[in-house]
Scaffold this motif. Structure first.
Motif, mmCIF file in Angstrom:
data_model
loop_
_atom_site.group_PDB
_atom_site.id
_atom_site.type_symbol
_atom_site.label_atom_id
_atom_site.label_comp_id
_atom_site.label_asym_id
_atom_site.label_seq_id
_atom_site.Cartn_x
_atom_site.Cartn_y
_atom_site.Cartn_z
ATOM 1 N N PRO A 7 0.772 -1.355 -0.053
ATOM 2 C CA PRO A 7 0.098 -0.014 -0.062
ATOM 3 C C PRO A 7 0.994 1.191 -0.045
ATOM 4 N N VAL A 8 2.032 1.167 0.280
ATOM 5 C CA VAL A 8 2.722 2.732 0.190
ATOM 6 C C VAL A 8 3.985 2.444 -1.029
ATOM 7 N N GLY A 9 3.575 1.523 -1.795
ATOM 8 C CA GLY A 9 4.491 1.538 -3.204
ATOM 9 C C GLY A 9 5.248 0.251 -2.997
ATOM 10 N N ALA A 10 5.960 0.053 -4.251
ATOM 11 C CA ALA A 10 6.688 -1.199 -4.212
ATOM 12 C C ALA A 10 7.991 -0.998 -3.402
ATOM 13 N N LEU A 11 8.285 -1.813 -2.519
ATOM 14 C CA LEU A 11 9.678 -1.709 -1.722
ATOM 15 C C LEU A 11 10.519 -2.721 -2.228
ATOM 16 N N THR A 12 11.668 -2.458 -2.327
ATOM 17 C CA THR A 12 12.767 -3.396 -2.602
ATOM 18 C C THR A 12 13.575 -3.306 -1.340
ATOM 19 N N TRP A 41 8.208 10.889 14.301
ATOM 20 C CA TRP A 41 7.918 10.230 15.402
ATOM 21 C C TRP A 41 9.035 9.534 16.236
ATOM 22 N N THR A 42 9.950 9.176 15.467
ATOM 23 C CA THR A 42 10.890 8.329 16.156
ATOM 24 C C THR A 42 12.169 9.024 16.796
ATOM 25 N N THR A 43 12.166 10.487 16.851
ATOM 26 C CA THR A 43 13.192 11.155 17.271
ATOM 27 C C THR A 43 13.470 10.836 18.703
ATOM 28 N N GLU A 44 14.957 10.812 19.014
ATOM 29 C CA GLU A 44 15.433 10.811 20.246
ATOM 30 C C GLU A 44 16.088 12.167 20.812
ATOM 31 N N LEU A 78 16.704 5.194 -0.979
ATOM 32 C CA LEU A 78 16.731 4.608 0.235
ATOM 33 C C LEU A 78 16.027 5.259 1.339
ATOM 34 N N ILE A 79 14.936 4.386 1.631
ATOM 35 C CA ILE A 79 13.974 5.375 2.566
ATOM 36 C C ILE A 79 13.741 4.632 4.268
ATOM 37 N N ALA A 80 14.522 3.412 4.288
ATOM 38 C CA ALA A 80 14.758 2.703 5.579
ATOM 39 C C ALA A 80 15.737 1.654 5.682
ATOM 40 N N CYS A 81 15.909 1.261 6.820
ATOM 41 C CA CYS A 81 16.911 -0.127 7.140
ATOM 42 C C CYS A 81 16.650 -0.447 8.424
ATOM 43 N N ALA A 102 8.778 9.735 5.599
ATOM 44 C CA ALA A 102 8.084 8.546 5.174
ATOM 45 C C ALA A 102 7.380 7.872 6.363
ATOM 46 N N GLN A 103 7.431 8.444 7.731
ATOM 47 C CA GLN A 103 7.015 7.944 8.827
ATOM 48 C C GLN A 103 5.523 8.146 8.790
#
Length: 184
Positions: A7-12, A41-44, A78-81, A102-103
């Motif tokens: 639903p968020v597009g094709a992810l590789t 929202w993941t900020t530390e 690159l959007i995540a790891c 992208a969060q």
């Protein structure tokens, strides 16, 4: 390399290489530290200053035996790891970062589910383990909604080692979270 439609597009999903190190550091830093992290929202940033990781830390994960650093791309960007490390009957899940812009759209949920499948299929593990800063109640609640449970097992924050950041408070600890990952 796996491409998964969703639903968020094709992810590789692919294993990161040393050539990805600088881009991965930038991604991880943007998700957790400094002003750019405050858009997600993941900020530390309220707990820690300084770096979250560096090139050497990323390369250590990429090159370690029994370890994988999954790079996640959408439309070639690159959007995540996330890190997966084989530890007997369990896999450790860490270094999870989603680009702040992208969060909030379900991407993290898809990536963690793919990471769990990858660990189970690659190593036959029974559980996923992770450590989260205990004071990050919102993040722990998000993982609990994904099936992780708090164990109450705490680990000290590495105070004095600026490779992991500069604490803004004196009570930081990590808590172990665990999830069974058996099944199809």
């Amino acid at each position: 390399m796996d491409t998964v439609p969703g639903p968020v597009g094709a992810l590789t999903y692919r294993d990161a290489t040393a050539a990805d190190a600088e881009a991965l550091v930038a991604l991880i830093e943007s998700a957790y530290r400094g002003d750019s992290s405050r858009t997600g929202w993941t900020t530390e940033a309220e707990l820690l200053e300084g770096q979250r990781t560096d090139r050497e830390g990323v390369l250590a994960v990429i090159e370690a035996p029994g370890s994988r650093l999954l790079a996640v791309e959408r439309d070639g960007a690159l959007i995540a790891c996330c890190q997966l490390e084989h530890r007997g009957d369990a896999a450790y899940f860490g270094m999870f970062a989603v680009a702040p812009g992208a969060q909030g759209g379900g991407l993290g949920r898809l990536i963690i589910a793919q990471a769990e499948r990858t660990a189970r299929e690659s190593w036959g593990v029974q559980e996923m383990h992770m450590t989260v800063i205990r004071q990050r109640e919102d993040l722990i609640a998000w993982y609990e909604r994904r099936g992780y449970r708090r164990t109450g097992k705490l680990f000290p924050f590495p105070y004095g080692d600026e490779r992991f950041g500069i604490p803004l408070r004196a009570d930081l600890e990590f808590e172990l979270l665990v999830k069974p990952v058996t099944g199809p």
